[in-house]
Design an enzyme around this catalytic site. Sequence first.
Site, PDB file in Angstrom:
ATOM      1  N   LYS B  78      30.683  27.761  32.882  1.00  0.00           N
ATOM      2  CA  LYS B  78      29.592  26.707  32.486  1.00  0.00           C
ATOM      3  C   LYS B  78      28.386  27.185  31.990  1.00  0.00           C
ATOM      4  CE  LYS B  78      27.912  22.387  34.830  1.00  0.00           C
ATOM      5  NZ  LYS B  78      28.004  21.604  36.319  1.00  0.00           N
ATOM      6  N   SER B 153      29.692  16.926  36.230  1.00  0.00           N
ATOM      7  CA  SER B 153      29.152  17.532  35.169  1.00  0.00           C
ATOM      8  C   SER B 153      29.931  18.714  34.478  1.00  0.00           C
ATOM      9  CB  SER B 153      27.869  17.683  35.602  1.00  0.00           C
ATOM     10  OG  SER B 153      27.848  18.907  36.423  1.00  0.00           O
ATOM     11  N   SER B 177      30.298  17.812  41.074  1.00  0.00           N
ATOM     12  CA  SER B 177      30.406  18.215  39.877  1.00  0.00           C
ATOM     13  C   SER B 177      31.649  19.272  39.635  1.00  0.00           C
ATOM     14  CB  SER B 177      29.179  18.747  38.976  1.00  0.00           C
ATOM     15  OG  SER B 177      28.430  17.550  38.876  1.00  0.00           O
TER      16      SER B 177
END
Lengths: 483, 485, 98
Positions: B78, B153, B177
């Site tokens: 990420k 997210s 997330s």
Amino acid sequence: MEFEPVIGLEIHAQLLTDAKIFCGCSSKFGAAPNTHTCPVCLGMPGVLPVLNRKVVEFMMKMALATHCVINRECNFARKNYFYPDLPKGYQISQYAHPPAEHGWVEVELDGGKKRIGITRIHMEEDAGKLMHDEHNPASYVDLNRTGVPLIEIVSEPDIRSAEEAAAYLRCLHEILVYLEICDGNMEEGSFRCDANVSLRQRGTEPFGIRAELKNMNSFRNVQRALEYEIKRQQYVLEGGGQVVQETRLWDDTAGVTHSMRSKEEAHDYRYFPDPDLVPVVIDNAWIEEIRKEQPELPLEKRERFMREYQIPAYDAGVLTATPATASFYEATVASFPTINPKAAKAASNWITGDLMKMLNEDKKDFTASPIPPRAIAELIQIIDDGTISGKMAKDVVEEMYKSGKPPGEIVKEKGLVQITDEGALTKTVAGILEKNPEQVAQYRAGKEKVFGFFIGQVMKATGGKANPQLINDLLKKMLAGDR
Amino acid sequence: MELYSLTIHELLDKLRTGETSSVEITASVFGRIDAVEKDVRAYITLMRETALAEAARADLAIRKDGIGALTGIPIALKDICCTNGVRTTCGSRILQNFIPPYDATVVERLRAAGAVFTGKTNMDEFAMGSSTETSFFGATRNPWDLTRIPGGSSGGSAAAVAAGECIAALGSDTGGSIRQPAALCGVVGMKPTYGRVSRFGLVAFASSLDQIGPFTKDVEDCAILMNVIAGYDPRESTSVPEEVPDYRRFLARGIEGWTVGIPKEYFIAGIDPEVEAAVRQTIRVVEGAGAKCIEVSLPHTEYCLAVYYIVAPAEACSNLARYDGVKYGFRSEEGRDLMEMYKKTRAAGFGAEVKRRIMIGTYALSSGYYDAYYKKASQVRALIKRDFDLAFAKCDVILTPTTPTPAFRIGEKTDDPMQMYLSDIFTISTNLAGIPGISVPCGFTAAGLPVGVQFLAGHFQEGRLIQFASAYEKQAHIEKRRPTL
Amino acid sequence: MEKIKISQDEVTHVAHLARLEFGEEEKEKFTSQLNDILRYMDKLGEVDTTGVEPMTHAIVQKNAFRMDVVGESLPPDLSLANAPESRGGCFQVPKVIE
């Protein structure tokens, strides 16, 4: 109406750790800009602070020295504000739960001693430095200082005059330097002071509205700024006006304080507990460990010097002004076979006199003295036993300072041994009197000033080696003899 | 079967026997990226060249020293994990060109284990969002239905694993997330206990809630990644110096005699009937595996969202103060003096959702409101944590839906922040309490969208979660579907 | 009408504290959204928190320290590599108007 000043001081002391408070960068002053920086103190994304344990211990030393209560648990908080010298947009400080509170120190004033309360001591990180360009609309940021550990020491509003403030400041300065946790350099900013000042009607309880003074970077400036501010507020109040609560900067050249334009909004620092740091828990064992390491503090030492060495208060004060001076003195006294008040006073005279003067000229402190303490003791002994005169010793000590040689060696090399042989000296004196009948006559006619001339002549003839007392006695006797 | 569609453990077996090489696996993954990335848009930055070089080095290492925990396995990160020399944007314009001179601890650990990095995945800006739509770099799409969001997210990481654009990925989880996008993309996602995986180098959103965790295709891969990333880190004060077990040892143990808590507050009006049905089915599956399900109560559940949307923004507004145009990142050229520079930089550098949360957080901490908002929320947080302590006294794990609905449509909730926030309603409490949670696929809706079930356990009980999830996975016989792209 | 939790003026003030600025239309939209969110937060008022210690960390911990040892700093070019503007080894910013 008679006004009484109410003053509280906030002192920031940079701690003498090797590394910064939350990262491994060096905390040394004076490096090229931004060379003591890393992702942590630059506030780069994702990096995290880890507390330098020594900072806690240094804080504890100050807390113990100022009779504070050390709280079992304290935590760190973020003080949020934007400024280019604050790379994270917040300063890591301590707020709701300080580590040390409710202390006091005793300061020495002309009229005796006074106890001044310490509200709290806490740990925090220093900010960086912002420099302004004179020619361009730009400012420059050096973040070397960011993250240098500080303790903030907040006093109670117990101070009642600029002199008291200066005495309190000197007292804390001395303690910090004694504990070897701060170098106390006000010019380099490692010891900084802000003041809260208000006036109230003498004999009444409530405090007046206060102004905060900043930018006072020497002891003298603190005193001058406070004196000015007290007068200013008095003038405002006597004129029927009101003191404005604001921050005022001391202007050293103009000798005035002026308001930092109140464009600044009322600060809202939005303190909250820093989630990146965990509470510091200080147990009794840790406190005791630190207590054991505590050195003797200046006031205690001063009193002990007066008691043990029977030296005057003034001498004790000068000798204990720094730990280096005090330990030099103690080492000197310890070099005597037996301690006696006369030798102790003589040691004080040499150390606070000639030696201190020479060191000051070279901007050195006593740890860097080319003359070791035992050489001072030796010097005093050979004066005492008459090997050399006090006057000769002045030259010897200079030579000792230059060469680092012990006094005995210098005396031997230069053949400086004092002439104490009465027979030989009588001959010399007789010869001089013979050569200078005119001056002899003058003396005998009552012009006693020429006595000095004869002393000079004898000293010249003996290369300064004659025992002054002996010359004195002989001259008196022989000049008077034939009258 | 294409190499890109295999799991870590399957690929490690093939690498061990010499049946394939890391270069082949990596080439397969990048081939897949070339084929589907234009539709999925899972990545912000691809690291093709360095990945192929790392793969070649991995193949050498395998021949020379044998195989390590992740040698030669292509993993996506990420774009919130700092990578030395590779830009790390956090999905924001304000970090558009930021190149960290350091690696996050998890990146160091993966590197040391021999992983190959495929690239940096898309995410909601500063991890603030539940749909990966707030990214400055555009929205990621759900591989199961390109008109839908992948969750957020960490939507880029979830989508990349689901689409075969990497073998596994790391994400971060502040309020769900990892688990929410894992559920919506049909993969396994775990949020470890707070303090278990180092946060050093994880760009901070809400420091007391953030935690890094894995996205994998199955539970065994989750255990493999956890073995690599978990552990004490002296660079983080909140890292826990507790020993990390070998999580693979928990995989085959079974759950005979376990007690499973079903919190009544998590089966409420508003939950999608297909989601509820799928989750109810998991209860039957774990009972079939020998576990006993009981009802438990987490009475402060209804306050979790309010607590979270005070605590997280409060920490965030402070964490994001460093983006000021001075030291790195975007700076607006319009500011004539410092104040203008600050405001114009931050106004142009942050997107609307980030600004909204900075505003909420600043307000909640400001003079006069601190007690009513931040302090009150922190007190209720303590009560939420206590609910879990009491529940775990009665059960070994807790079972809940991961999300109230399957993936929603792109743009559906962007104008209604409260609706968007509600999609995290089942995942937020975990972060507030600091406990670990895992989302595991538990079926599909009639429209073919994946559904996830969430298992929770007490602090440092990741092993227990892996044991439970693995037993469930073996018994559930979820259809091995793949997204058609 | 629903209770106003935060006015446009307050939004402007909070934005200033956070060093943000909004256009008029944006400010209106933000004010309305923030009001929705803050109204939702009112729920917390229902909870009795008398005597409850605020929880500011997810895990109870204490005393995480580093030793007082100097490690490596970044080479200066790396410290400044990401700076929008720098000069003479320093970060450069528009003049601070006091």
